[in-house]
Write a protein that holds these residues in place. Structure first.
Motif, mmCIF file in Angstrom:
data_model
loop_
_atom_site.group_PDB
_atom_site.id
_atom_site.type_symbol
_atom_site.label_atom_id
_atom_site.label_comp_id
_atom_site.label_asym_id
_atom_site.label_seq_id
_atom_site.Cartn_x
_atom_site.Cartn_y
_atom_site.Cartn_z
ATOM 1 N N ALA A 1 20.234 66.216 1.768
ATOM 2 C CA ALA A 1 19.696 67.789 1.256
ATOM 3 C C ALA A 1 20.273 67.766 -0.219
ATOM 4 C CB ALA A 1 20.026 68.799 1.798
ATOM 5 N N ASN A 2 21.651 67.572 -0.567
ATOM 6 C CA ASN A 2 22.172 67.575 -1.883
ATOM 7 C C ASN A 2 21.625 66.663 -2.717
ATOM 8 O OD1 ASN A 2 24.005 69.326 -0.783
ATOM 9 N ND2 ASN A 2 25.717 68.008 -0.524
ATOM 10 N N LYS A 3 21.000 65.632 -2.117
ATOM 11 C CA LYS A 3 20.334 64.566 -2.962
ATOM 12 C C LYS A 3 18.938 64.886 -3.119
ATOM 13 C CE LYS A 3 23.953 60.830 -2.407
ATOM 14 N NZ LYS A 3 23.977 59.627 -1.733
ATOM 15 N N ASN A 4 18.302 65.809 -2.410
ATOM 16 C CA ASN A 4 16.865 66.254 -2.512
ATOM 17 C C ASN A 4 16.029 65.068 -1.771
ATOM 18 O OD1 ASN A 4 16.888 68.650 -4.032
ATOM 19 N ND2 ASN A 4 17.430 67.572 -5.818
ATOM 20 N N PHE B 1 2.199 47.701 13.637
ATOM 21 C CA PHE B 1 2.905 47.181 14.532
ATOM 22 C C PHE B 1 4.417 47.586 14.385
ATOM 23 C CE2 PHE B 1 6.062 43.991 16.358
ATOM 24 C CZ PHE B 1 5.717 44.127 17.793
ATOM 25 N N SER B 2 5.027 48.044 15.226
ATOM 26 C CA SER B 2 6.602 48.682 15.055
ATOM 27 C C SER B 2 6.611 49.538 13.695
ATOM 28 C CB SER B 2 7.610 47.486 14.821
ATOM 29 O OG SER B 2 7.750 46.821 15.928
ATOM 30 N N PRO B 3 5.899 50.480 13.601
ATOM 31 C CA PRO B 3 6.155 51.352 12.534
ATOM 32 C C PRO B 3 7.395 51.948 12.316
ATOM 33 C CG PRO B 3 4.983 52.509 14.020
ATOM 34 C CD PRO B 3 5.086 51.194 14.717
ATOM 35 N N PRO B 4 8.101 52.351 10.974
ATOM 36 C CA PRO B 4 9.363 52.867 10.803
ATOM 37 C C PRO B 4 9.342 54.319 11.609
ATOM 38 C CG PRO B 4 8.599 52.197 8.774
ATOM 39 C CD PRO B 4 7.498 52.110 9.780
ATOM 40 N N HIS B 5 10.653 54.391 12.114
ATOM 41 C CA HIS B 5 10.790 55.753 12.863
ATOM 42 C C HIS B 5 10.822 56.886 11.868
ATOM 43 C CE1 HIS B 5 11.758 53.809 16.667
ATOM 44 N NE2 HIS B 5 12.486 53.054 16.239
ATOM 45 N N GLY B 6 11.309 56.671 10.655
ATOM 46 C CA GLY B 6 11.358 57.702 9.848
ATOM 47 C C GLY B 6 11.412 57.157 8.502
ATOM 48 N N LEU B 7 10.916 58.037 7.573
ATOM 49 C CA LEU B 7 10.744 57.790 6.151
ATOM 50 C C LEU B 7 11.649 58.575 5.223
ATOM 51 C CD1 LEU B 7 7.088 57.403 5.886
ATOM 52 C CD2 LEU B 7 8.581 55.255 6.026
ATOM 53 N N TYR B 8 12.598 57.892 4.458
ATOM 54 C CA TYR B 8 13.503 58.764 3.687
ATOM 55 C C TYR B 8 12.662 59.111 2.312
ATOM 56 C CZ TYR B 8 17.027 58.308 6.868
ATOM 57 O OH TYR B 8 18.253 58.384 7.999
ATOM 58 N N ILE B 9 12.545 60.081 1.747
ATOM 59 C CA ILE B 9 11.602 60.295 0.845
ATOM 60 C C ILE B 9 12.240 61.143 -0.596
ATOM 61 C CG2 ILE B 9 9.334 61.332 0.046
ATOM 62 C CD1 ILE B 9 8.425 60.790 2.804
ATOM 63 N N ILE B 10 11.993 60.812 -1.596
ATOM 64 C CA ILE B 10 12.238 61.611 -2.787
ATOM 65 C C ILE B 10 11.377 61.894 -3.354
ATOM 66 C CG2 ILE B 10 13.310 61.547 -5.111
ATOM 67 C CD1 ILE B 10 15.536 59.452 -4.048
ATOM 68 N N GLY B 11 10.851 63.045 -3.618
ATOM 69 C CA GLY B 11 9.487 63.768 -4.098
ATOM 70 C C GLY B 11 8.667 64.117 -2.671
ATOM 71 N N ASN B 12 7.326 63.850 -3.061
ATOM 72 C CA ASN B 12 6.250 64.244 -2.138
ATOM 73 C C ASN B 12 5.741 63.126 -1.674
ATOM 74 O OD1 ASN B 12 6.900 67.270 -1.862
ATOM 75 N ND2 ASN B 12 6.184 67.121 -4.019
ATOM 76 N N LEU B 13 5.039 63.275 -0.439
ATOM 77 C CA LEU B 13 4.058 62.044 0.070
ATOM 78 C C LEU B 13 2.810 62.562 -0.601
ATOM 79 C CD1 LEU B 13 5.066 61.775 3.925
ATOM 80 C CD2 LEU B 13 4.886 59.829 2.011
#
Length: 127
Positions: free
Chosen positions: A57-60, A79-91
């Motif tokens: 959160a501190n790094k947005n 196949f085997s999609p990532p469990h999570g995506l770390y994102i800076i900004g917006n999709l």
């Protein structure tokens, strides 16, 4: 189930298991949720999930889990999609997008190339 809490526990497990996809998949399969996987492992005794979550959160930095409604649909179909995506900004709101995926142990040359690619895509208007 609170998606935010699931993100916090996924993030903690992701750090603890050094992003080991197979290990994380096994935990999720065994316990059904990231929270239950975290709470039923040895992790709560040695790892502060709240502190790790606050560092993001501190790094947005946002985390989008595969179970989230805004997880990219086309990515979920691979196949085997990532469990999570770390994102800076917006999709972006479009299905056409580019992701630059890196490694935890990148070289200076790799970092430079990734930055160059990102700038090139951004200046061309590619989300």
């Amino acid at each position: 189930m609170n998606i935010g809490d699931q993100g916090k526990f996924y993030n903690a497990l992701n750090i603890i298991y050094n992003a080991d996809y197979k290990g994380l998949s096994g935990l999720k399969g065994q316990f059904g949720s990231w929270e239950d996987a975290f709470k039923n492992s040895l992790a709560p005794h040695s790892f502060d999930a709240d502190e790790a979550w606050q560092r993001l959160a501190n790094k947005n930095i946002k985390l989008v889990l595969r179970d989230d409604s805004n997880y990219p649909q086309l990515l979920a179909e691979i196949f085997s999609p990532p469990h999570g995506l770390y994102i800076i900004g917006n999709l972006p709101e479009t299905e056409l997008m580019v992701a630059i995926v890196g490694t935890r142990k990148s070289t200076k040359e790799g970092d430079s190339l990734a930055t160059s690619f990102a700038r090139g895509f951004a200046s061309a208007g590619v989300p």
